[in-house]
Design an enzyme around this catalytic site. Structure first.
Site, PDB file in Angstrom:
ATOM      1  N   ALA A   1       3.964  27.678   5.280  1.00  0.00           N
ATOM      2  CA  ALA A   1       3.885  28.525   4.074  1.00  0.00           C
ATOM      3  C   ALA A   1       5.150  28.293   3.239  1.00  0.00           C
ATOM      4  O   ALA A   1       5.865  29.227   2.871  1.00  0.00           O
ATOM      5  CB  ALA A   1       3.700  29.997   4.427  1.00  0.00           C
ATOM      6  N   LEU A   2       5.407  27.034   2.983  1.00  0.00           N
ATOM      7  CA  LEU A   2       6.712  26.623   2.453  1.00  0.00           C
ATOM      8  C   LEU A   2       6.934  27.050   0.999  1.00  0.00           C
ATOM      9  O   LEU A   2       6.009  27.056   0.189  1.00  0.00           O
ATOM     10  CB  LEU A   2       6.864  25.098   2.569  1.00  0.00           C
ATOM     11  CG  LEU A   2       6.748  24.550   3.994  1.00  0.00           C
ATOM     12  CD1 LEU A   2       7.006  23.047   4.004  1.00  0.00           C
ATOM     13  CD2 LEU A   2       7.706  25.247   4.955  1.00  0.00           C
ATOM     14  N   HIS A   3       8.184  27.412   0.726  1.00  0.00           N
ATOM     15  CA  HIS A   3       8.599  27.773  -0.631  1.00  0.00           C
ATOM     16  C   HIS A   3       9.948  27.111  -0.914  1.00  0.00           C
ATOM     17  O   HIS A   3      10.464  26.357  -0.072  1.00  0.00           O
ATOM     18  CB  HIS A   3       8.661  29.299  -0.790  1.00  0.00           C
ATOM     19  CG  HIS A   3       9.449  29.994   0.300  1.00  0.00           C
ATOM     20  ND1 HIS A   3      10.792  29.774   0.505  1.00  0.00           N
ATOM     21  CD2 HIS A   3       9.069  30.868   1.261  1.00  0.00           C
ATOM     22  CE1 HIS A   3      11.211  30.506   1.511  1.00  0.00           C
ATOM     23  NE2 HIS A   3      10.189  31.167   2.014  1.00  0.00           N
TER      24      HIS A   3
ATOM     25  N   GLY B   1      12.871  28.128  -0.760  1.00  0.00           N
ATOM     26  CA  GLY B   1      13.912  28.400   0.245  1.00  0.00           C
ATOM     27  C   GLY B   1      13.902  27.320   1.323  1.00  0.00           C
ATOM     28  O   GLY B   1      14.939  26.748   1.667  1.00  0.00           O
ATOM     29  N   HIS B   2      12.693  27.041   1.841  1.00  0.00           N
ATOM     30  CA  HIS B   2      12.571  25.979   2.844  1.00  0.00           C
ATOM     31  C   HIS B   2      13.014  24.632   2.252  1.00  0.00           C
ATOM     32  O   HIS B   2      13.690  23.839   2.895  1.00  0.00           O
ATOM     33  CB  HIS B   2      11.118  25.833   3.303  1.00  0.00           C
ATOM     34  CG  HIS B   2      10.539  27.057   3.950  1.00  0.00           C
ATOM     35  ND1 HIS B   2       9.592  27.853   3.345  1.00  0.00           N
ATOM     36  CD2 HIS B   2      10.775  27.622   5.158  1.00  0.00           C
ATOM     37  CE1 HIS B   2       9.259  28.839   4.152  1.00  0.00           C
ATOM     38  NE2 HIS B   2       9.960  28.738   5.255  1.00  0.00           N
TER      39      HIS B   2
ATOM     40  N   GLN C   1       7.402  34.679  19.137  1.00  0.00           N
ATOM     41  CA  GLN C   1       8.422  35.471  18.432  1.00  0.00           C
ATOM     42  C   GLN C   1       7.805  36.642  17.661  1.00  0.00           C
ATOM     43  O   GLN C   1       8.511  37.385  16.999  1.00  0.00           O
ATOM     44  CB  GLN C   1       9.271  34.590  17.513  1.00  0.00           C
ATOM     45  CG  GLN C   1       8.543  34.052  16.294  1.00  0.00           C
ATOM     46  CD  GLN C   1       9.404  33.038  15.555  1.00  0.00           C
ATOM     47  OE1 GLN C   1       9.680  31.952  16.068  1.00  0.00           O
ATOM     48  NE2 GLN C   1       9.846  33.386  14.355  1.00  0.00           N
TER      49      GLN C   1
ATOM     50  N   GLY D   1      18.301  28.996   7.365  1.00  0.00           N
ATOM     51  CA  GLY D   1      18.607  29.827   6.210  1.00  0.00           C
ATOM     52  C   GLY D   1      19.407  31.056   6.613  1.00  0.00           C
ATOM     53  O   GLY D   1      19.089  31.707   7.616  1.00  0.00           O
TER      54      GLY D   1
ATOM     55  N   LYS E   1      19.160  33.597   5.014  1.00  0.00           N
ATOM     56  CA  LYS E   1      18.194  34.671   4.755  1.00  0.00           C
ATOM     57  C   LYS E   1      17.890  35.413   6.059  1.00  0.00           C
ATOM     58  O   LYS E   1      17.790  36.631   6.103  1.00  0.00           O
ATOM     59  CB  LYS E   1      16.925  34.049   4.156  1.00  0.00           C
ATOM     60  CG  LYS E   1      15.656  34.833   4.307  1.00  0.00           C
ATOM     61  CD  LYS E   1      15.601  35.947   3.312  1.00  0.00           C
ATOM     62  CE  LYS E   1      14.269  36.641   3.213  1.00  0.00           C
ATOM     63  NZ  LYS E   1      13.593  36.907   4.453  1.00  0.00           N
TER      64      LYS E   1
ATOM     65  N   VAL F   1      17.826  31.398  -1.041  1.00  0.00           N
ATOM     66  CA  VAL F   1      17.272  31.113  -2.371  1.00  0.00           C
ATOM     67  C   VAL F   1      16.505  32.349  -2.837  1.00  0.00           C
ATOM     68  O   VAL F   1      15.745  32.943  -2.066  1.00  0.00           O
ATOM     69  CB  VAL F   1      16.343  29.880  -2.326  1.00  0.00           C
ATOM     70  CG1 VAL F   1      15.712  29.637  -3.691  1.00  0.00           C
ATOM     71  CG2 VAL F   1      17.119  28.658  -1.865  1.00  0.00           C
TER      72      VAL F   1
HETATM   73  P1  AMP Z   1      10.398  30.454   8.443  1.00  0.00           P
HETATM   74  O1  AMP Z   1       9.365  29.464   8.032  1.00  0.00           O
HETATM   75  O2  AMP Z   1      10.256  31.791   7.807  1.00  0.00           O
HETATM   76  O3  AMP Z   1      10.589  30.520   9.947  1.00  0.00           O
HETATM   77  O4  AMP Z   1      11.766  29.898   7.873  1.00  0.00           O
HETATM   78  C1  AMP Z   1      12.203  28.597   8.187  1.00  0.00           C
HETATM   79  C2  AMP Z   1      13.624  28.455   7.734  1.00  0.00           C
HETATM   80  O5  AMP Z   1      13.704  28.681   6.331  1.00  0.00           O
HETATM   81  C3  AMP Z   1      14.557  29.476   8.394  1.00  0.00           C
HETATM   82  O6  AMP Z   1      15.784  28.835   8.726  1.00  0.00           O
HETATM   83  C4  AMP Z   1      14.742  30.495   7.320  1.00  0.00           C
HETATM   84  O7  AMP Z   1      15.957  31.202   7.425  1.00  0.00           O
HETATM   85  C5  AMP Z   1      14.730  29.615   6.076  1.00  0.00           C
HETATM   86  N1  AMP Z   1      14.435  30.410   4.883  1.00  0.00           N
HETATM   87  C6  AMP Z   1      13.424  31.282   4.696  1.00  0.00           C
HETATM   88  N2  AMP Z   1      13.511  31.868   3.473  1.00  0.00           N
HETATM   89  C7  AMP Z   1      14.615  31.352   2.882  1.00  0.00           C
HETATM   90  C8  AMP Z   1      15.267  31.551   1.623  1.00  0.00           C
HETATM   91  N3  AMP Z   1      14.789  32.420   0.719  1.00  0.00           N
HETATM   92  N4  AMP Z   1      16.383  30.850   1.353  1.00  0.00           N
HETATM   93  C9  AMP Z   1      16.887  29.967   2.262  1.00  0.00           C
HETATM   94  N5  AMP Z   1      16.331  29.736   3.467  1.00  0.00           N
HETATM   95  C10 AMP Z   1      15.212  30.415   3.772  1.00  0.00           C
END
Ligand code: AMP
Length: 297
Positions: A32-34, A36-37, A60, A146, A148, A175
């Protein structure tokens, strides 16, 4: 871009670069990449080769959490990673990560016992376990997380140190949308109205930073200020998020709004070292987290 589903082929791929002395940057995700990723991918590209993984890790999620409805957008994700310059993606199945008879776990380091560790029992055990497994499949020189998910970053750092993982863990800045909302895969669950309320988190962090910069160093006072804003207990006049009718927005539940040492996440009475303000709470059924490292500029 290569797509691997077996840990062995992923390890062989990474090994081919490492054996030539090249650096490999790894970005683990749940898809579900955005943006931030993608900012993590951008940082990983400072290595000779950038690799990523997509795996929605069931261990998790708590029994009442959103595992089933977690967004899954694999085709779009692969396209984004390809465009961002990732060379290979590891997309394992649940069976590959948790084969029949799976029973070996990585316990959360101590830094994972507070905050999210209390609100989400077992969460960091699931995170530490899956990330170590991902590092086995993709033994990168560098891995990007992140800030975050501030505590998660610290948990992974501690796990990598304690277990001699040999991958350098790098924390990357959060981000945000133009209005301050931290990007999150879960933001898509928010209605227009709830998205407005979600701005409370970044507003509370802005406010606490402002108070700190103006000289307030007592964490108790700073925490009260954050909690009052998040729970709609500040006078309308000082609350810039109140609407035309004067309605003061609030979170539906506040799990914590706290200021702790940035290094080990322990509580402080007065700020005498680098600190981070951390917030977690829910709007409807959507749980949101955000944080800010406080700096006197
Ligand atoms: P997730 O897919 O939610 O497990 O996130 C994967 C990686 O993306 C993790 O290291 C998160 O901390 C990072 N991440 C998620 N949202 C953001 C963001 N808004 N800015 C920077 N990194 C992010």
């Amino acid at each position: 871009m290569e797509v691997f589903d077996s840990p062995d082929s992923a390890r062989e791929y990474v090994g081919s670069f490492r054996s030539r002395g090249q650096t490999v940057g790894f970005v683990p995700t749940m898809g579900a990449l955005h943006e931030g990723h993608l900012s993590l991918v951008h940082s990983a590209r400072s290595c000779d080769v950038a690799v990523a993984s997509i795996f929605v890790n069931p261990t998790q999620f708590g029994p009442t959490e959103d595992l089933e409805k977690y967004p899954r957008t694999l085709d779009a994700d692969l396209e984004k990673l390809r465009t961002a310059g990732v060379s290979a993606v590891f997309v394992p199945t649940k069976e590959q990560m948790y084969p029949d008879g799976f029973s070996t776990w990585v316990e959360s380091p101590r830094i994972g016992e507070t905050l999210e560790g209390i609100c989400r029992p077992g969460h960091f055990r699931g995170v530490a376990t899956v990330v170590l497994k991902l590092f086995q499949a993709l033994p990168a020189t560098h891995a990007y997380f992140g800030k975050k998910d501030y505590q998660q970053w610290r948990v992974i750092e501690a796990m990598a140190r304690d277990l001699n993982v040999g991958t350098e863990i790098i924390g990357c800045e959060t981000v945000r949308e133009a209005d301050g909302l931290a990007l999150s895969s879960r933001n898509r669950y928010l209605s227009e109205n709830d998205r407005e309320r979600a701005l409370l988190l970044s507003a509370a962090l802005n406010q606490v930073e402002k108070s700190y910069v103006s000289g307030e160093a007592r964490t108790e006072i700073l925490q009260i200020q954050m909690r009052e804003l998040l729970l709609g207990q500040q006078p309308t006049a000082t609350n810039t998020l109140s609407d035309a009718s004067g309605t003061v927005p609030r979170l539906d539940t506040l799990d914590y709004a706290t200021i702790v040492s940035a290094e080990d996440l322990t509580p402080l009475t007065s700020i005498d070292r680098p600190v981070v303000a951390l917030i977690a709470g829910s709007i409807g059924t959507t749980r949101l987290i955000d944080n800010r490292e406080l700096q006197r500029i």
